[in-house]
Write a protein that holds these residues in place. Sequence first.
Motif, short mmCIF file in Angstrom:
data_model
loop_
_atom_site.label_atom_id
_atom_site.label_comp_id
_atom_site.label_asym_id
_atom_site.label_seq_id
_atom_site.Cartn_x
_atom_site.Cartn_y
_atom_site.Cartn_z
N LEU A 96 -6.98 12.42 -25.61
CA LEU A 96 -5.81 12.22 -26.46
C LEU A 96 -4.71 13.23 -26.20
O LEU A 96 -3.54 12.93 -26.37
CB LEU A 96 -6.23 12.28 -27.93
CG LEU A 96 -6.94 11.05 -28.50
CD1 LEU A 96 -7.32 11.29 -29.95
CD2 LEU A 96 -6.07 9.82 -28.38
N THR A 106 -2.37 11.75 -23.47
CA THR A 106 -1.68 10.52 -23.85
C THR A 106 -0.66 10.75 -24.94
O THR A 106 0.49 10.32 -24.84
CB THR A 106 -2.71 9.47 -24.31
OG1 THR A 106 -3.66 9.26 -23.27
CG2 THR A 106 -2.03 8.16 -24.65
N VAL A 107 -1.06 11.42 -26.01
CA VAL A 107 -0.18 11.63 -27.15
C VAL A 107 0.98 12.56 -26.79
O VAL A 107 2.13 12.31 -27.14
CB VAL A 107 -0.98 12.19 -28.35
CG1 VAL A 107 -0.05 12.53 -29.51
CG2 VAL A 107 -2.03 11.19 -28.79
N GLN A 114 4.35 10.60 -27.17
CA GLN A 114 4.77 10.62 -28.57
C GLN A 114 5.31 11.96 -29.06
O GLN A 114 6.30 11.99 -29.79
CB GLN A 114 3.59 10.19 -29.47
CG GLN A 114 3.16 8.75 -29.27
CD GLN A 114 1.97 8.39 -30.15
OE1 GLN A 114 0.94 9.06 -30.11
NE2 GLN A 114 2.11 7.34 -30.93
N SER A 162 0.97 17.96 -34.65
CA SER A 162 0.38 16.67 -35.00
C SER A 162 -1.09 16.83 -35.37
O SER A 162 -1.57 16.22 -36.33
CB SER A 162 0.51 15.69 -33.83
OG SER A 162 1.86 15.35 -33.60
N ALA A 183 4.13 10.12 -35.65
CA ALA A 183 3.41 9.05 -34.93
C ALA A 183 2.20 9.62 -34.20
O ALA A 183 1.12 9.01 -34.18
CB ALA A 183 4.35 8.36 -33.94
N GLY A 184 2.36 10.80 -33.62
CA GLY A 184 1.23 11.45 -32.96
C GLY A 184 0.14 11.82 -33.94
O GLY A 184 -1.06 11.73 -33.63
N THR A 244 -2.06 8.93 -34.60
CA THR A 244 -2.95 8.65 -33.47
C THR A 244 -4.13 9.61 -33.44
O THR A 244 -5.28 9.20 -33.29
CB THR A 244 -2.18 8.73 -32.15
OG1 THR A 244 -1.08 7.81 -32.18
CG2 THR A 244 -3.08 8.38 -30.97
N VAL A 245 -3.85 10.91 -33.57
CA VAL A 245 -4.92 11.90 -33.46
C VAL A 245 -5.73 12.03 -34.74
O VAL A 245 -6.76 12.71 -34.77
CB VAL A 245 -4.36 13.28 -33.07
CG1 VAL A 245 -3.59 13.20 -31.76
CG2 VAL A 245 -3.48 13.87 -34.17
N SER A 277 -9.35 11.53 -34.49
CA SER A 277 -10.17 12.57 -33.88
C SER A 277 -10.99 13.32 -34.93
O SER A 277 -11.97 13.99 -34.58
CB SER A 277 -9.30 13.58 -33.13
OG SER A 277 -8.58 12.97 -32.10
N GLY A 280 -10.30 -0.58 -32.42
CA GLY A 280 -9.54 -0.54 -33.66
C GLY A 280 -10.37 -0.94 -34.87
O GLY A 280 -10.10 -0.50 -35.99
N SER A 290 -11.92 1.89 -36.87
CA SER A 290 -11.05 2.60 -37.79
C SER A 290 -11.00 1.94 -39.16
O SER A 290 -10.78 2.62 -40.17
CB SER A 290 -9.64 2.70 -37.21
OG SER A 290 -9.66 3.30 -35.94
#
Length: 591
Positions: free
Chosen positions: A62, A65-66, A70, A78, A241-242, A245-246, A249, A394, A397
């Motif tokens: 991550l 990518t993040v 982002q 983040s 936004a990040g 996403t994280v 984790s 997904g 989650s």
Amino acid sequence: MQKLGGCAGECWGGFVGCLVRRKQVDASVARAEGFQLAKRLSVFDLIAIGVGATIGAGVYILVGTVAKEQTGPAITISFLIAGIAAGLSALCYAELACRCPSAGSAYHYSYLCVGEGVAWLIGWSLILEYTLGGAAVARGISPNMAVFFGGPDKLPAFLTRPTILGIVVDPCAAVLVFIITGLLCTGIKESSLAQGIITTINVVALLFIIVVGGYVGFKTQWVGYKVPGGYFPYGANGVLAGSATVFFSYVGFDAVTSTAEEVKNPQRDLPIGIGVSLFTCCVLYMLVSAVVIGLVPCSQLDPDTPIASAFASYGMNGAVYVITIGSVTALCAALIGGILPQPRILMAMARDGLLPSFFADINKRTHVPVKSTIATGIFIASLAFSMNVDQLAGMVSVGTLLAFTAVAISVLILRYIPPETTLLQSPSPESEFNNDNKDHTQKDKGDETRRRKMAAWSISIVCAGVIVFASAASAKAIPIVPRVALCGLGSAALLSGLAVLTSIDQDDARLTFGETGGFLCPFVPFLPVACILVNTYLLINLGIGTWIRVSVWLVIGVLVYVLYGRKHSLLVDAVYMPIMDENEHEIDDIS
């Protein structure tokens, strides 16, 4: 298992009654012989389970990518925001784990505070989460081991993925799941010991990244931070936004609460285990991301192997092996943390009659639910062998966020409208009270009833406002005017409900609900409401494709509940008596 005796109509008057019936926090069935789990876990075991289940290979991927897409260098912020958001749920979990230290985690808390329908939904969603999560982790191990053999093309036969009838199968993943399943069947202490060893190796690898990377960063003057756009190239929106996403984790700390019934001192150790594991993960995530981003500019990071590529760019190819060991051990620890809770969820649901009693059997020698563990291992191994579940990630989650939301709502219910009825083995033949106290009692009951109704409506309005606000804020396809109007309507409902909850007293019964002592969630009702808002927003933003796939699973769950769980629940013939009436009756008997 025997149902509680008595007769109170058919499911409290129908299907809706089945959905809202709640079990008692100290139900004797949980203490019956044959349902005992061994209390062998210490606070250090809980920390090992929590950290191991939380720190998966996500941090090794991550970060690149993040940061690249982002946040830029601000990915550290983040991780901090996401850690705080996860901490909201952790505080709610900590109180309920102390009050109700039983296997089942969010399912158990929902059954006590909300009702059977929501509890079934949470339990069924958690089964999906742990199954798909475990299969995805298992399939990710053999590709990560490729570096030890010189690349994917040089993997030995037992690690390769052959194609059978057009399906890419992974025998290594299935075998690994069976090995972990066998380990979990040996006993909770043995499992936590293995988890602790694997997690220690992973943490040492992360510390290696931080220390060695920090040394290189200071020597090179942190060239990764000297980029156009500065520390916030994507602005505040990119950081938020990040964070979304994280956030995932941090999923995994709730595995600690699933072992609550096996903890020696749950009132003390569970909050410490949850808090320390989450704090440790947050600090490691922030330090690793800060170091890696400082070594190489974000635009030059490899999104698939960001940490390894950052070290390789300085000619430190030997460090790649240490990083790979860390990622492999992280996956193994996450696999243990993913498989461990599911048998206990199945066991808790079977105890309550919602699933066949097969899943509730406890092995007399190891004191773990061996049958549930084996069934879980077979199911996950089958998926890991035959399916690439990456496209279903997904769906994992959904179970997590639904559980987090239900736990936050349960805290509000526990504080303001805890259950005011108790289960009886049979109806009481007498119900006479002292006439001198009757008028006073009725007056007190009237005031308390009004307060409870206000609290119940306020909690409902808060939840409705959160749904409207989060939906409108996320619906970018809606024109701006109705979107702003809906956001205003939702926020008005949210704030008004929150204001009422703040102005009324919390229920005194919260002090005697379940186990006394232990951790209390602070800043109620503000903290649970914030938790509900964050998790609902993330749920709505998972995407329509994810929700369509999840809906299929939930429909199957509804059918299972209607055809089996509703009819076999231990609460089918339960008799409920107001707690106040029961106490008065006991006083009369004594006098």
